[in-house]
Design a protein around this motif. Structure first.
Motif, PDB file in Angstrom:
ATOM      1  N   THR A 128       0.847  -1.184   0.000  1.00 33.81           N
ATOM      2  CA  THR A 128       0.000   0.000   0.000  1.00 33.81           C
ATOM      3  C   THR A 128       0.888   1.241   0.000  1.00 33.81           C
ATOM      4  O   THR A 128       1.970   1.245   0.606  1.00 33.81           O
ATOM      5  CB  THR A 128      -0.922   0.049   1.232  1.00 33.81           C
ATOM      6  OG1 THR A 128      -0.113  -0.015   2.434  1.00 33.81           O
ATOM      7  CG2 THR A 128      -1.907  -1.095   1.220  1.00 33.81           C
TER       8      THR A 128
ATOM      9  N   GLU B 133       1.432   4.820   1.396  1.00 35.71           N
ATOM     10  CA  GLU B 133       0.989   5.541   2.584  1.00 35.71           C
ATOM     11  C   GLU B 133       1.816   6.812   2.751  1.00 35.71           C
ATOM     12  O   GLU B 133       2.969   6.886   2.304  1.00 35.71           O
ATOM     13  CB  GLU B 133       1.114   4.655   3.830  1.00 35.71           C
ATOM     14  CG  GLU B 133       0.317   3.357   3.718  1.00 35.71           C
ATOM     15  CD  GLU B 133       0.360   2.510   4.967  1.00 35.71           C
ATOM     16  OE1 GLU B 133       0.691   3.063   6.038  1.00 35.71           O
ATOM     17  OE2 GLU B 133       0.062   1.304   4.873  1.00 35.71           O
TER      18      GLU B 133
ATOM     19  N   LYS C   6       2.505   9.312   8.271  1.00 39.87           N
ATOM     20  CA  LYS C   6       1.546   8.414   8.910  1.00 39.87           C
ATOM     21  C   LYS C   6       2.109   7.015   9.090  1.00 39.87           C
ATOM     22  O   LYS C   6       1.751   6.310  10.040  1.00 39.87           O
ATOM     23  CB  LYS C   6       0.255   8.382   8.089  1.00 39.87           C
ATOM     24  CG  LYS C   6      -0.518   9.690   8.128  1.00 39.87           C
ATOM     25  CD  LYS C   6      -1.836   9.592   7.387  1.00 39.87           C
ATOM     26  CE  LYS C   6      -2.609  10.903   7.480  1.00 39.87           C
ATOM     27  NZ  LYS C   6      -3.900  10.843   6.749  1.00 39.87           N
ATOM     28  N   ALA C   7       2.991   6.601   8.186  1.00 38.73           N
ATOM     29  CA  ALA C   7       3.580   5.258   8.278  1.00 38.73           C
ATOM     30  C   ALA C   7       4.827   5.227   9.147  1.00 38.73           C
ATOM     31  O   ALA C   7       5.393   4.154   9.383  1.00 38.73           O
ATOM     32  CB  ALA C   7       3.917   4.751   6.874  1.00 38.73           C
TER      33      ALA C   7
ATOM     34  N   ALA D 225       5.236   2.757  12.348  1.00 38.11           N
ATOM     35  CA  ALA D 225       5.330   1.343  11.996  1.00 38.11           C
ATOM     36  C   ALA D 225       6.650   1.038  11.300  1.00 38.11           C
ATOM     37  O   ALA D 225       7.277  -0.002  11.552  1.00 38.11           O
ATOM     38  CB  ALA D 225       4.153   0.960  11.091  1.00 38.11           C
ATOM     39  N   CYS D 226       7.095   1.931  10.425  1.00 35.45           N
ATOM     40  CA  CYS D 226       8.373   1.730   9.737  1.00 35.45           C
ATOM     41  C   CYS D 226       9.531   1.742  10.737  1.00 35.45           C
ATOM     42  O   CYS D 226      10.462   0.933  10.642  1.00 35.45           O
ATOM     43  CB  CYS D 226       8.583   2.813   8.679  1.00 35.45           C
ATOM     44  SG  CYS D 226       7.455   2.719   7.273  1.00 35.45           S
TER      45      CYS D 226
ATOM     46  N   CYS E  28       6.098   6.634   0.219  1.00 39.37           N
ATOM     47  CA  CYS E  28       6.369   5.458   1.041  1.00 39.37           C
ATOM     48  C   CYS E  28       5.445   4.317   0.627  1.00 39.37           C
ATOM     49  O   CYS E  28       4.220   4.499   0.560  1.00 39.37           O
ATOM     50  CB  CYS E  28       6.167   5.787   2.530  1.00 39.37           C
ATOM     51  SG  CYS E  28       6.496   4.407   3.655  1.00 39.37           S
TER      52      CYS E  28
ATOM     53  N   VAL F 129       4.409   0.500   1.784  1.00 42.06           N
ATOM     54  CA  VAL F 129       4.473  -0.367   2.970  1.00 42.06           C
ATOM     55  C   VAL F 129       4.035  -1.775   2.581  1.00 42.06           C
ATOM     56  O   VAL F 129       3.020  -1.948   1.891  1.00 42.06           O
ATOM     57  CB  VAL F 129       3.579   0.179   4.098  1.00 42.06           C
ATOM     58  CG1 VAL F 129       3.559  -0.777   5.284  1.00 42.06           C
ATOM     59  CG2 VAL F 129       4.072   1.556   4.531  1.00 42.06           C
TER      60      VAL F 129
ATOM     61  N   ARG G 292       2.885  -5.589   3.888  1.00 43.27           N
ATOM     62  CA  ARG G 292       2.319  -6.290   5.044  1.00 43.27           C
ATOM     63  C   ARG G 292       2.138  -7.758   4.725  1.00 43.27           C
ATOM     64  O   ARG G 292       1.864  -8.137   3.573  1.00 43.27           O
ATOM     65  CB  ARG G 292       0.987  -5.670   5.454  1.00 43.27           C
ATOM     66  CG  ARG G 292       1.122  -4.314   6.134  1.00 43.27           C
ATOM     67  CD  ARG G 292      -0.218  -3.749   6.575  1.00 43.27           C
ATOM     68  NE  ARG G 292      -0.054  -2.566   7.406  1.00 43.27           N
ATOM     69  CZ  ARG G 292       0.157  -1.346   6.941  1.00 43.27           C
ATOM     70  NH1 ARG G 292       0.209  -1.158   5.627  1.00 43.27           N
ATOM     71  NH2 ARG G 292       0.302  -0.323   7.765  1.00 43.27           N
TER      72      ARG G 292
ATOM     73  N   ILE H 108       3.060  -5.178   9.443  1.00 43.99           N
ATOM     74  CA  ILE H 108       4.082  -4.575   8.617  1.00 43.99           C
ATOM     75  C   ILE H 108       5.310  -5.472   8.561  1.00 43.99           C
ATOM     76  O   ILE H 108       5.781  -5.990   9.582  1.00 43.99           O
ATOM     77  CB  ILE H 108       4.458  -3.168   9.109  1.00 43.99           C
ATOM     78  CG1 ILE H 108       5.410  -2.495   8.107  1.00 43.99           C
ATOM     79  CG2 ILE H 108       5.029  -3.205  10.508  1.00 43.99           C
ATOM     80  CD1 ILE H 108       5.604  -1.025   8.349  1.00 43.99           C
TER      81      ILE H 108
ATOM     82  N   TYR I  70       9.164  -1.830   4.082  1.00 49.80           N
ATOM     83  CA  TYR I  70       8.784  -0.530   3.541  1.00 49.80           C
ATOM     84  C   TYR I  70       9.906  -0.020   2.647  1.00 49.80           C
ATOM     85  O   TYR I  70      11.061  -0.452   2.741  1.00 49.80           O
ATOM     86  CB  TYR I  70       8.509   0.482   4.656  1.00 49.80           C
ATOM     87  CG  TYR I  70       9.711   0.825   5.508  1.00 49.80           C
ATOM     88  CD1 TYR I  70      10.565   1.864   5.159  1.00 49.80           C
ATOM     89  CD2 TYR I  70      10.010   0.100   6.664  1.00 49.80           C
ATOM     90  CE1 TYR I  70      11.674   2.182   5.934  1.00 49.80           C
ATOM     91  CE2 TYR I  70      11.100   0.400   7.446  1.00 49.80           C
ATOM     92  CZ  TYR I  70      11.941   1.445   7.072  1.00 49.80           C
ATOM     93  OH  TYR I  70      13.036   1.745   7.829  1.00 49.80           O
TER      94      TYR I  70
ATOM     95  N   ARG J 239      11.059   3.974   1.110  1.00 46.93           N
ATOM     96  CA  ARG J 239      10.799   5.404   0.931  1.00 46.93           C
ATOM     97  C   ARG J 239      11.593   5.865  -0.285  1.00 46.93           C
ATOM     98  O   ARG J 239      12.787   5.542  -0.420  1.00 46.93           O
ATOM     99  CB  ARG J 239      11.167   6.180   2.192  1.00 46.93           C
ATOM    100  CG  ARG J 239      10.204   5.878   3.342  1.00 46.93           C
ATOM    101  CD  ARG J 239      10.448   6.750   4.559  1.00 46.93           C
ATOM    102  NE  ARG J 239      11.552   6.287   5.349  1.00 46.93           N
ATOM    103  CZ  ARG J 239      11.496   5.986   6.665  1.00 46.93           C
ATOM    104  NH1 ARG J 239      10.332   6.067   7.302  1.00 46.93           N
ATOM    105  NH2 ARG J 239      12.555   5.592   7.312  1.00 46.93           N
TER     106      ARG J 239
END
Length: 431
Positions: free
Chosen positions: A171, A173, A177-178, A181-182, A223, A225, A227, A232, A235, A237
């Motif tokens: 996804t 993102e 916001k990510a 988790a990253c 980014c 991500v 899963r 997760i 990722y 970037r």
């Protein structure tokens, strides 16, 4: 400060003995302005504010001439992964600069020697840095311990072989916001590769900074991500720069800032995504480990233009503590004779006994098995540069031939050391 003139220094007399001072916390802006000026750079207010929040003023040093800052050096408090998945207190040396008017006058030497004494008194066994100019730091005991692989991939000319990315969902993102988790995934990866740094609070925002000299509106950071079962697992970037040929065909490039994955199928899925980005024919990844699995996934590595560059320089500040802080691939018992021009507390003979469970390092009067200097020990410390290759370059003296083979096997790391996390303002990726 000595009053010795520049003219006299140029005639070969000793350089002035510069006074190194700790930086008052109220003078950070002046300190940072001197750093930017020395590197001929400017930056947006957001970046300056972040560096200010990350700075540790009590670890910033300056040299002044007539009240003006003419030299700077700083260090950050890190923990670094070393062989055996141990995390060791490490000083990240950064923002070392000398104003153009004061170069080759002993300012840098004064700063580096003062900093080394301070790190030793603070109990930090290791220091690391990335060098804007490679020849500078060897004379201060820093050795190239990790390298980085730069890739420039013609994405329309290569394909990926298995592993097949079954069960991986991707996804797009927003990087902000990510971020949490990253960062959690990055933290899990750190112990598994020597040279990686634990990021304290605030440092996770550094990879999101707009790169110096780039139009962020034209090339915003993206980014993707990955899963697995909703959790997760990876990722990447990156930015995308689109250009058009005279024939109105797209010639875009994907520029990878960082990519992490918990397992091979996830890594493959992320790279497939990057290589298949619409309107692009090129993927640029300036900083990957030299043993990157991608080299064994692509159909034709020649179209990846791999280039190896120096990256992380390691300085062993406290030899017995640093040598005992890592594990070793095979059991051994050797006497190392260490020469260290800058750190007299490290000089002499050390008996190092160790293996996979750990090591013990103590002073000894026994005859040495190997002789080396501080920069050579720094180069070998993370296990990516072998003592055998250093000996072939004349940098290790082997008093018993079998000792060199024994030490080489023991010091080697099963994965190449690598620094994915920059802490040097002048070397942030220009993506």
């Amino acid at each position: 400060m000595s009053t010795t003139s520049t003219e006299l220094t140029a005639r070969g007399l000793p350089p002035p003995a510069w006074e190194v001072q700790a930086l008052p916390s109220t003078q950070w802006q002046e300190f940072y302005a001197a750093v930017l000026d020395a590197f001929h750079e400017n930056e947006p207010e957001e970046a300056t504010a972040l560096w200010h929040s990350l700075a540790e003023p009590q670890r910033c040093l300056v040299v002044r001439d007539a009240g003006a800052i003419v030299g700077t050096a700083a260090s950050f408090s890190f923990r670094m992964a070393v062989p055996g998945r141990h995390l060791v207190e490490t000083a990240g040396v950064s923002m070392v600069s000398v104003q153009p008017t004061h170069r080759r006058r002993g300012v840098l030497s004064s700063l580096m020697r003062h900093q080394l004494d301070s790190l030793q008194s603070q109990g930090e066994p290791l220091a690391v840095l990335t060098a804007s100019e490679a020849p500078i730091y060897g004379r201060f005991g820093y050795g190239v311990a990790a390298r980085q692989l730069s890739l420039d991939i013609q994405s329309h000319r290569v394909s990926l072989t298995p592993p097949v990315a079954d069960g991986v969902t991707l996804t797009i993102e927003a990087p902000d916001k990510a971020l949490a988790a990253c960062e959690e995934l990055y933290a899990r990866q750190v112990p598994h590769r020597p040279g990686m740094l634990v990021r304290a609070a605030g440092w996770e925002r550094l990879p999101l900074l707009d790169s110096p000299g780039r139009d962020s509106a034209a090339y915003p950071l993206k980014c993707v991500v990955a899963r697995v079962d909703g959790e997760i697992a990876g990722y990447a970037r990156y930015t995308v720069a689109i250009d058009w040929s005279p024939q109105n065909t797209a010639q875009g490039s994907v520029r990878v800032r960082d990519i992490e994955a918990a397992e091979p199928r996830v890594y493959a899925a992320l790279w497939r995504f990057l290589l298949e980005t619409d309107l692009t024919s090129r993927v640029i990844a300036p900083n990957r480990p030299v043993d990157d699995a991608l080299l064994h996934m692509v159909s034709d590595v020649r179209h990846c233009a791999p280039t190896v560059l120096d990256s992380l320089y390691v300085r062993v500040v406290d030899a017995p503590v640093a040598l005992a802080a890592r594990s070793y691939a095979t059991p051994f018992d050797l006497v190392l004779e260490l020469e260290d021009a800058q750190a007299p507390w490290n000089r002499g003979r050390w008996r190092l006994t160790g293996g996979q469970a750990g090591a013990v390092c103590t002073r000894t009067d026994a005859m040495p098995d190997l002789s080396l200097d501080a920069a050579t020990l720094g180069a070998a410390y993370l296990g990516g540069t072998t003592l055998t290759e250093l000996a072939a370059a004349g940098r290790v003296g082997a008093h018993r031939p079998e000792a060199l083979a024994t030490a080489t096997a023991a010091f080697t790391s099963p994965v190449a050391p690598w620094l994915p996390h920059s802490f040097c303002r002048s070397l942030l990726p220009r993506l």
